[in-house]
Design an enzyme around this catalytic site. Structure first.
Site, mmCIF file in Angstrom:
data_model
loop_
_atom_site.group_PDB
_atom_site.id
_atom_site.type_symbol
_atom_site.label_atom_id
_atom_site.label_comp_id
_atom_site.label_asym_id
_atom_site.label_seq_id
_atom_site.Cartn_x
_atom_site.Cartn_y
_atom_site.Cartn_z
ATOM 1 N N SER A 149 0.852 -1.192 0.000
ATOM 2 C CA SER A 149 0.000 0.000 0.000
ATOM 3 C C SER A 149 0.880 1.231 0.000
ATOM 4 C CB SER A 149 -0.901 0.009 1.235
ATOM 5 O OG SER A 149 -1.520 1.279 1.418
ATOM 6 N N TYR A 155 -2.449 -0.269 10.260
ATOM 7 C CA TYR A 155 -2.490 -0.661 8.850
ATOM 8 C C TYR A 155 -1.157 -0.354 8.167
ATOM 9 C CZ TYR A 155 -4.082 -0.978 4.009
ATOM 10 O OH TYR A 155 -4.228 -1.312 2.686
#
Length: 254
Positions: free
Chosen positions: A138, A151
């Site tokens: 990501s 995250y």
């Protein structure tokens, strides 16, 4: 070009969103598809879609955070050529409002889950003479994102594991790369917005879309196209690389 004919691919989280798009594209290019999916019903729908188009696919129900569930599935599938570590979950929060339970949940799925699949797949890839791995990281692994502490931690681990696996298995003809998407419009995103920004869904969707300099979110098909390239023979000289598929987010937000 980009044919996967005769190749066996394992895709985690292939029942929806990016994983589904990757499964469909890989199947269309001739790969035998094996979906590992916690939501077996969603996985079955993708399998049906692939079969109706003349491809081969099957779904294996498992919680990837549990190695005891993952290893038998890879043994059942047999030697593979491709692994796509796509399954993952999100969390909103900074350090202070991330509980230990939150942190463990993100770690177990996003980090340990990817590790479990790598642990199961790499010996098979070695025995099969090599292959390709794509891990879904990501932009949160590359730049600071507000309220994404756990995250970001998990995707930073994916980025680092990609480099480590790529380096350690050069001699075994195993290529390992990662894709770091910015925001991609999936049902997951819609559910995420509805859960965390109730009553402000459209406002938040527009805001998240504009955060990419290109002015929109990405699509699952765009991620799938890049994954196809990275897993194809045409990418035979590419390993240890991360691809920010981000509409300019990491380099043009200035």
């Amino acid at each position: 070009m980009f044919s996967l004919s005769g190749k066996k691919a394992v895709i985690t989280g292939g029942g929806s969103g990016i994983g589904k798009a990757i499964a469909l594209v890989f199947a269309a290019q001739g790969a035998e598809i094996h979906i590992i999916e916690l939501n077996a019903a969603a996985g079955e729908q993708v399998v049906t879609q692939i079969q109706e188009a003349g491809g081969y696919a099957t779904v294996h129900s498992a919680d990837i955070s549990q190695q005891a569930q993952v290893l038998p599935i890879f043994s059942q599938i047999g030697p593979i050529d491709i692994l796509v570590n796509n399954a993952g979950i999100a969390h909103v929060g900074n350090l202070e409002n991330t509980t230990e339970a939150d942190f463990d949940r993100i770690y177990n799925v996003n980090v340990k889950g990817a590790y479990n699949c790598l642990y199961a797949a790499v010996p098979q890839l070695k025995a099969n003479g090599g292959g390709a791995i794509v891990n879904l990281a990501s932009i949160a692994a590359l730049v600071g994102i507000t309220d994404r502490f756990a995250y970001s931690m998990s995707k930073g681990a994916i980025f680092a594991m990609t480099l480590s696996v790529a380096r350690d298995y050069l001699a075994h003809n195993i290529r390992c790369n990662s894709i770091s998407p910015a925001r991609v419009h999936t049902p997951f995103v819609d559910g995420f917005i509805a859960k965390n920004y109730a009553g402000k869904e459209q406002e938040m969707f527009d805001k998240l879309s504009r955060s990419q300099p290109i002015g929109r979110m990405g699509t699952p098909d765009e991620v799938a196209a890049l994954a196809l390239y990275l897993c194809s023979d045409e990418a035979g000289f590419v390993t240890g690389c991360d691809y920010p598929l981000d509409g300019g987010f990491t380099k043009l937000n200035n």
